[in-house]
Design a protein around this motif. Structure first.
Motif, short mmCIF file in Angstrom:
data_model
loop_
_atom_site.label_atom_id
_atom_site.label_comp_id
_atom_site.label_asym_id
_atom_site.label_seq_id
_atom_site.Cartn_x
_atom_site.Cartn_y
_atom_site.Cartn_z
N VAL A 1 0.85 -1.19 0.00
CA VAL A 1 0.00 0.00 0.00
C VAL A 1 0.89 1.24 0.00
O VAL A 1 1.88 1.31 0.74
CB VAL A 1 -0.92 0.03 1.24
N TYR A 2 0.56 2.20 -0.84
CA TYR A 2 1.34 3.43 -0.92
C TYR A 2 1.18 4.24 0.37
O TYR A 2 0.09 4.34 0.92
CB TYR A 2 0.90 4.27 -2.12
N ASP A 3 2.29 4.82 0.80
CA ASP A 3 2.26 5.63 2.03
C ASP A 3 1.26 6.77 1.93
O ASP A 3 0.66 7.17 2.93
CB ASP A 3 3.65 6.18 2.34
N THR A 4 1.08 7.31 0.72
CA THR A 4 0.15 8.42 0.54
C THR A 4 -1.30 8.01 0.75
O THR A 4 -2.16 8.86 0.97
CB THR A 4 0.30 9.02 -0.87
N GLU A 5 -1.59 6.71 0.67
CA GLU A 5 -2.96 6.23 0.86
C GLU A 5 -3.22 5.82 2.31
O GLU A 5 -4.38 5.64 2.69
CB GLU A 5 -3.24 5.05 -0.07
N ALA B 1 -7.85 1.25 1.30
CA ALA B 1 -6.66 0.97 0.49
C ALA B 1 -6.07 -0.38 0.86
O ALA B 1 -5.65 -1.16 -0.01
CB ALA B 1 -5.63 2.08 0.68
N VAL B 2 -6.02 -0.68 2.15
CA VAL B 2 -5.53 -1.98 2.61
C VAL B 2 -6.39 -3.10 2.02
O VAL B 2 -5.88 -4.14 1.57
CB VAL B 2 -5.53 -2.05 4.15
N ALA B 3 -7.69 -2.90 2.01
CA ALA B 3 -8.60 -3.91 1.46
C ALA B 3 -8.33 -4.14 -0.03
O ALA B 3 -8.31 -5.29 -0.50
CB ALA B 3 -10.05 -3.49 1.67
N ARG B 4 -8.12 -3.06 -0.78
CA ARG B 4 -7.85 -3.19 -2.22
C ARG B 4 -6.58 -4.00 -2.48
O ARG B 4 -6.56 -4.90 -3.32
CB ARG B 4 -7.73 -1.81 -2.87
N ASP C 1 -10.45 -14.22 -2.49
CA ASP C 1 -11.44 -14.81 -1.59
C ASP C 1 -11.84 -13.83 -0.49
O ASP C 1 -12.88 -14.04 0.18
CB ASP C 1 -10.90 -16.08 -0.96
N LEU C 2 -11.07 -12.79 -0.29
CA LEU C 2 -11.42 -11.79 0.72
C LEU C 2 -12.63 -10.99 0.27
O LEU C 2 -12.82 -10.76 -0.93
CB LEU C 2 -10.24 -10.84 0.96
N PRO C 3 -13.47 -10.54 1.20
CA PRO C 3 -14.62 -9.72 0.82
C PRO C 3 -14.15 -8.38 0.28
O PRO C 3 -13.13 -7.83 0.74
CB PRO C 3 -15.39 -9.56 2.13
N PRO C 4 -14.86 -7.82 -0.69
CA PRO C 4 -14.45 -6.53 -1.24
C PRO C 4 -14.83 -5.37 -0.32
O PRO C 4 -15.77 -5.46 0.46
CB PRO C 4 -15.22 -6.46 -2.56
N LEU C 5 -14.07 -4.31 -0.44
CA LEU C 5 -14.40 -3.05 0.23
C LEU C 5 -14.06 -1.94 -0.75
O LEU C 5 -12.91 -1.54 -0.88
CB LEU C 5 -13.60 -2.89 1.53
N GLY C 6 -15.06 -1.47 -1.45
CA GLY C 6 -14.81 -0.49 -2.50
C GLY C 6 -14.30 -1.18 -3.75
O GLY C 6 -14.24 -2.41 -3.84
#
Length: 211
Positions: free
Chosen positions: A123-127, A149-152, A160-165
């Motif tokens: 994950v980018y530090d800016t996010e 952002a972590v979820a993406r 298999d993880l649930p989506p978030l956005g």
């Protein structure tokens, strides 16, 4: 004499004669005014619906209901975030400071989460958010953005993880051979002024000037 005016959301102070002893107080007042304005803007951008989505997502991933009450208070000690990250990246945070009332221990938990998000998930530090954004509750909007952002990035490697956005966009490179690339050199674009008999005949710009 000191005159204060509000312009574009910031305090502007004009002084014709200012006592030296008053200067620090005046500076502190300006800083407080600017901070209040900044916090008000951040609060206005807060998305309650996105908060609920983050609550549901964290609860689904960890397998435990998200705690009732304040979103910030539930995450402040960093324990739940560490539990979440250990589900996303098993064993990534082997030591979690639990049941500690010390601020630096709780902030260390948050740092554990942020470091793994950056170094392991990419994950980018800016996010991501800053530790104080969550611990002091000064920028919960960025905390929501950081969790999404972590979820993406987590779903990039584990669908298999649930989506978030929305998911991360996938690369779709185009590879053209040399012959195909060279064809473009012989094409004259319409922007060149004329092609296949096209011209500006019949084009007018407004009505003629009446004398």
């Amino acid at each position: 004499a000191v005159v204060s005016t509000q312009s574009t959301g910031q305090s502007r102070v004009f002084a014709s004669s200012l006592n030296v002893k008053e200067a620090p107080i005046l500076t502190q007042q300006i800083a407080c005014d600017n901070l209040v304005t900044k916090l008000s803007l951040i609060e206005a951008q807060y998305d309650v619906e996105l908060e609920q989505q983050c609550r549901d997502w964290i609860g689904t991933v960890t397998g435990e209901p998200f705690p009732e009450g304040s979103f910030q208070e539930a995450l402040k000690d960093g324990i739940l975030l560490c539990s979440l990250m250990n589900k996303l990246v098993p064993g990534s945070i082997p030591r979690v400071n639990k049941n500690s009332k010390f601020a630096f221990k709780q902030m260390e938990n948050i740092n554990f989460f942020l470091n793994v998000a950056s170094q392991n998930l990419g994950v980018y530090d800016t996010e991501l958010f800053q530790t104080v954004d969550l611990y002091e509750g000064t920028n919960m909007t960025q905390v929501l953005n950081g969790i999404t952002a972590v979820a993406r990035f987590a779903r990039r490697d584990n669908k298999d993880l649930p989506p978030l956005g929305p998911d991360l966009s996938a690369k779709n490179p185009r590879n053209f051979d040399e012959a195909t690339l060279n064809k473009g050199n012989s094409i004259v674009g319409m922007q060149a002024g004329g092609f296949k008999g096209a011209n500006q005949e019949g084009m007018t710009f407004g009505r003629p000037r009446a004398l």
